[in-house]
Enzyme design. Structure first.
Site, PDB file in Angstrom:
ATOM      1  N   HIS A   1      -3.727  -1.788  10.886  1.00 50.53           N
ATOM      2  CA  HIS A   1      -2.314  -1.438  11.080  1.00 50.53           C
ATOM      3  C   HIS A   1      -2.238   0.077  11.244  1.00 50.53           C
ATOM      4  O   HIS A   1      -1.967   0.821  10.308  1.00 50.53           O
ATOM      5  CB  HIS A   1      -1.446  -1.879   9.892  1.00 50.53           C
ATOM      6  CG  HIS A   1      -0.080  -1.257   9.940  1.00 50.53           C
ATOM      7  ND1 HIS A   1       0.848  -1.601  10.889  1.00 50.53           N
ATOM      8  CD2 HIS A   1       0.489  -0.283   9.200  1.00 50.53           C
ATOM      9  CE1 HIS A   1       1.932  -0.865  10.717  1.00 50.53           C
ATOM     10  NE2 HIS A   1       1.745  -0.060   9.701  1.00 50.53           N
TER      11      HIS A   1
ATOM     12  N   ASP B   1       3.770  -5.449  13.503  1.00 50.60           N
ATOM     13  CA  ASP B   1       3.156  -5.183  14.809  1.00 50.60           C
ATOM     14  C   ASP B   1       3.238  -6.433  15.687  1.00 50.60           C
ATOM     15  O   ASP B   1       3.529  -6.362  16.883  1.00 50.60           O
ATOM     16  CB  ASP B   1       1.699  -4.751  14.619  1.00 50.60           C
ATOM     17  CG  ASP B   1       1.591  -3.624  13.602  1.00 50.60           C
ATOM     18  OD1 ASP B   1       2.218  -2.581  13.823  1.00 50.60           O
ATOM     19  OD2 ASP B   1       0.918  -3.815  12.568  1.00 50.60           O
TER      20      ASP B   1
HETATM   21  P1  NAX Z   1       9.948   5.026   0.485  1.00 50.94           P
HETATM   22  O1  NAX Z   1       9.349   6.369   0.309  1.00 50.94           O
HETATM   23  O2  NAX Z   1      11.393   4.884   0.842  1.00 50.94           O
HETATM   24  O3  NAX Z   1       9.724   4.173  -0.820  1.00 50.94           O
HETATM   25  C1  NAX Z   1       8.507   4.096  -1.476  1.00 50.94           C
HETATM   26  C2  NAX Z   1       8.778   3.831  -2.933  1.00 50.94           C
HETATM   27  O4  NAX Z   1       7.536   3.613  -3.588  1.00 50.94           O
HETATM   28  C3  NAX Z   1       9.464   5.007  -3.650  1.00 50.94           C
HETATM   29  O5  NAX Z   1      10.627   4.533  -4.313  1.00 50.94           O
HETATM   30  C4  NAX Z   1       8.403   5.464  -4.642  1.00 50.94           C
HETATM   31  O6  NAX Z   1       8.959   5.941  -5.856  1.00 50.94           O
HETATM   32  C5  NAX Z   1       7.619   4.187  -4.861  1.00 50.94           C
HETATM   33  N1  NAX Z   1       6.280   4.386  -5.408  1.00 50.94           N
HETATM   34  C6  NAX Z   1       5.414   5.393  -5.175  1.00 50.94           C
HETATM   35  N2  NAX Z   1       4.306   5.252  -5.917  1.00 50.94           N
HETATM   36  C7  NAX Z   1       4.460   4.105  -6.626  1.00 50.94           C
HETATM   37  C8  NAX Z   1       3.661   3.442  -7.586  1.00 50.94           C
HETATM   38  N3  NAX Z   1       2.482   3.931  -7.963  1.00 50.94           N
HETATM   39  N4  NAX Z   1       4.134   2.298  -8.111  1.00 50.94           N
HETATM   40  C9  NAX Z   1       5.337   1.810  -7.752  1.00 50.94           C
HETATM   41  N5  NAX Z   1       6.139   2.415  -6.873  1.00 50.94           N
HETATM   42  C10 NAX Z   1       5.715   3.547  -6.297  1.00 50.94           C
HETATM   43  O7  NAX Z   1       9.024   4.287   1.574  1.00 50.94           O
HETATM   44  P2  NAX Z   1       9.343   2.993   2.446  1.00 50.94           P
HETATM   45  O8  NAX Z   1      10.001   3.398   3.690  1.00 50.94           O
HETATM   46  O9  NAX Z   1       9.973   1.973   1.596  1.00 50.94           O
HETATM   47  O10 NAX Z   1       7.854   2.560   2.874  1.00 50.94           O
HETATM   48  C11 NAX Z   1       6.924   2.096   1.919  1.00 50.94           C
HETATM   49  C12 NAX Z   1       5.551   1.997   2.532  1.00 50.94           C
HETATM   50  O11 NAX Z   1       5.514   1.077   3.613  1.00 50.94           O
HETATM   51  C13 NAX Z   1       5.033   3.318   3.109  1.00 50.94           C
HETATM   52  O12 NAX Z   1       3.679   3.483   2.718  1.00 50.94           O
HETATM   53  C14 NAX Z   1       5.078   3.066   4.616  1.00 50.94           C
HETATM   54  O13 NAX Z   1       4.146   3.851   5.298  1.00 50.94           O
HETATM   55  C15 NAX Z   1       4.744   1.610   4.668  1.00 50.94           C
HETATM   56  N6  NAX Z   1       5.072   0.904   5.918  1.00 50.94           N
HETATM   57  C16 NAX Z   1       4.220  -0.069   6.327  1.00 50.94           C
HETATM   58  C17 NAX Z   1       4.449  -0.837   7.445  1.00 50.94           C
HETATM   59  C18 NAX Z   1       3.508  -1.918   7.866  1.00 50.94           C
HETATM   60  O14 NAX Z   1       3.744  -2.502   8.931  1.00 50.94           O
HETATM   61  N7  NAX Z   1       2.433  -2.245   7.153  1.00 50.94           N
HETATM   62  C19 NAX Z   1       5.630  -0.568   8.299  1.00 50.94           C
HETATM   63  C20 NAX Z   1       6.724   0.147   7.580  1.00 50.94           C
HETATM   64  C21 NAX Z   1       6.278   1.239   6.648  1.00 50.94           C
HETATM   65  O15 NAX Z   1       6.003   2.399   7.401  1.00 50.94           O
END
Ligand code: NAX
Length: 328
Positions: free
Chosen positions: A187, A159
């Site tokens: 956020h 952000d």
């Molecule tokens: P993806 O869905 O591409 O990848 C997430 C990965 O996490 C998957 O491979 C899944 O198998 C794995 N996972 C799920 N549960 C798990 C667990 N208990 N232990 C270990 N791994 C686990 O998502 P991606 O685009 O990489 O985003 C990840 C997260 O970042 C999401 O929650 C998203 O909302 C968040 N974001 C946060 C941002 C921020 O500024 N704070 C911005 C970007 C993003 O939106």
């Protein structure tokens, strides 16, 4: 030479993980003199995909990468971790209420907090990226009572970077010319990007902009809704920019902010600026020698106060909800 630093990354097979891991391996997280050992955590169904990423990491022949291990058990993944990047989370799916989302993420961040408590290194630093990031960080922190609370942080650096870019564009300057910008609060869409203390080439940024309508109706909503705009354009959520911001967050935490500047981090509140103690809320912070401090004494205008309060109120509601669910 230095012993490798253990960096645990959760959600390693996801899209942020794919952008993040190569930058860690190349030395951009901790610097060009620090070897790293990656410890990847995934759910069992995604371990194979993580193995594919680990093969590519090997093929990168990164001199600083001392090895990559893959786990589906948090206790093992966080054992000895010096830095933990908690990226994997449960996304909100259609028809999901906020309480359902918080509960699903509690199922992830409670055991991860317990595992950090049980086995991470004494100097552990945690960054939560997975949404809802602030409250997920609060859940992990509450379940790690032996780790100092201030080691748990959540990411508002994306952000912050988005706000820098929008402001630079408006003023026709480089992002490098802008200092002391702040993201306050959660956020989420309620976050408040604050330019009233920001400086552009030494001048006050709000005065340089001199357009409260642009501030209220364009700048703030553009920054707050940028994630949705990226999804609309790309057909997928921000990944490389999120990974880049995660690198920036940890790099700044470890290596310090520049003289005369600060950054934004979501950290456990000490009560500063009327933010209830314990909420993980974004503040202006300076960092030095691996520690951060909230910038004190900033004058908060009525315009800013209303917006900070609204975002902090949302964090309070999320905390109450996870407390009711027995997650903290
Ligand atoms: P993806 O869905 O591409 O990848 C997430 C990965 O996490 C998957 O491979 C899944 O198998 C794995 N996972 C799920 N549960 C798990 C667990 N208990 N232990 C270990 N791994 C686990 O998502 P991606 O685009 O990489 O985003 C990840 C997260 O970042 C999401 O929650 C998203 O909302 C968040 N974001 C946060 C941002 C921020 O500024 N704070 C911005 C970007 C993003 O939106």
């Amino acid at each position: 030479t230095q012993a490798p630093v253990n960096v645990t990354v959760t959600g390693a097979a996801g899209q942020i993980g794919y952008a993040l891991l190569f930058r860690i391996a190349s030395g951009q997280l901790l610097g060009p003199d620090t070897p790293v050992k990656l410890r990847l955590l995934e759910i069992p169904q995604a371990v194979k995909a993580a193995e594919g990423t680990a093969m590519e990491l090997e093929d990168g022949a990164f001199p600083l990468l001392a090895g990559t291990d893959i786990f589906d058990d948090p206790k093992q993944a966080f054992a000895g971790a010096n830095v933990a990047l908690l990226v994997g989370a449960r996304p909100r799916t259609k028809g999901m209420e906020r309480a359902d989302l918080l509960e699903a993420n509690g199922g992830i961040f409670k055991p991860q907090g317990e595992a950090i408590n049980a086995g991470a290194a004494d100097d552990i630093k945690v960054l939560v990226v997975g949404n809802p990031a602030n409250t997920n960080a609060l859940i992990a922190q509450s379940n790690a009572p032996d780790v100092p609370a201030e080691r748990f942080t959540a990411m508002t650096r994306l952000d912050h970077n988005r706000a820098l870019a929008q402001l630079a564009k408006k003023l026709g300057v480089s992002v490098a010319d802008i200092k002391k910008l702040t993201i306050w609060g959660n956020h989420s869409a309620s976050q408040y990007p604050d330019i009233f203390h920001a400086e552009v080439a030494g001048k006050n940024a709000a005065e340089a902009v001199n357009d409260e309508k642009w501030l209220a109706e364009e700048f703030i909503p553009t920054v707050a809704k940028r994630g949705a705009a990226i999804i609309e354009a790309r057909g997928a959520s921000s990944a490389a920019s999120a990974a880049s911001a995660a690198i920036d967050h940890v790099h700044t935490w470890v290596n310090g902010t520049a003289e005369g500047d600060w950054t934004s981090m979501a950290i456990p509140s000490d009560g500063s600026y009327g933010v209830p103690e314990g909420l993980i809320s974004s503040f202006p912070v300076t960092t030095k020698n691996g520690k951060y401090e909230i910038v004190q004494g900033l004058e908060i205008s009525e315009f800013s106060r209303t917006r900070i309060d609204a975002s902090v109120a949302e964090l309070g509601e999320e905390r109450d909800a996870v407390r009711k669910l027995g997650l903290i």
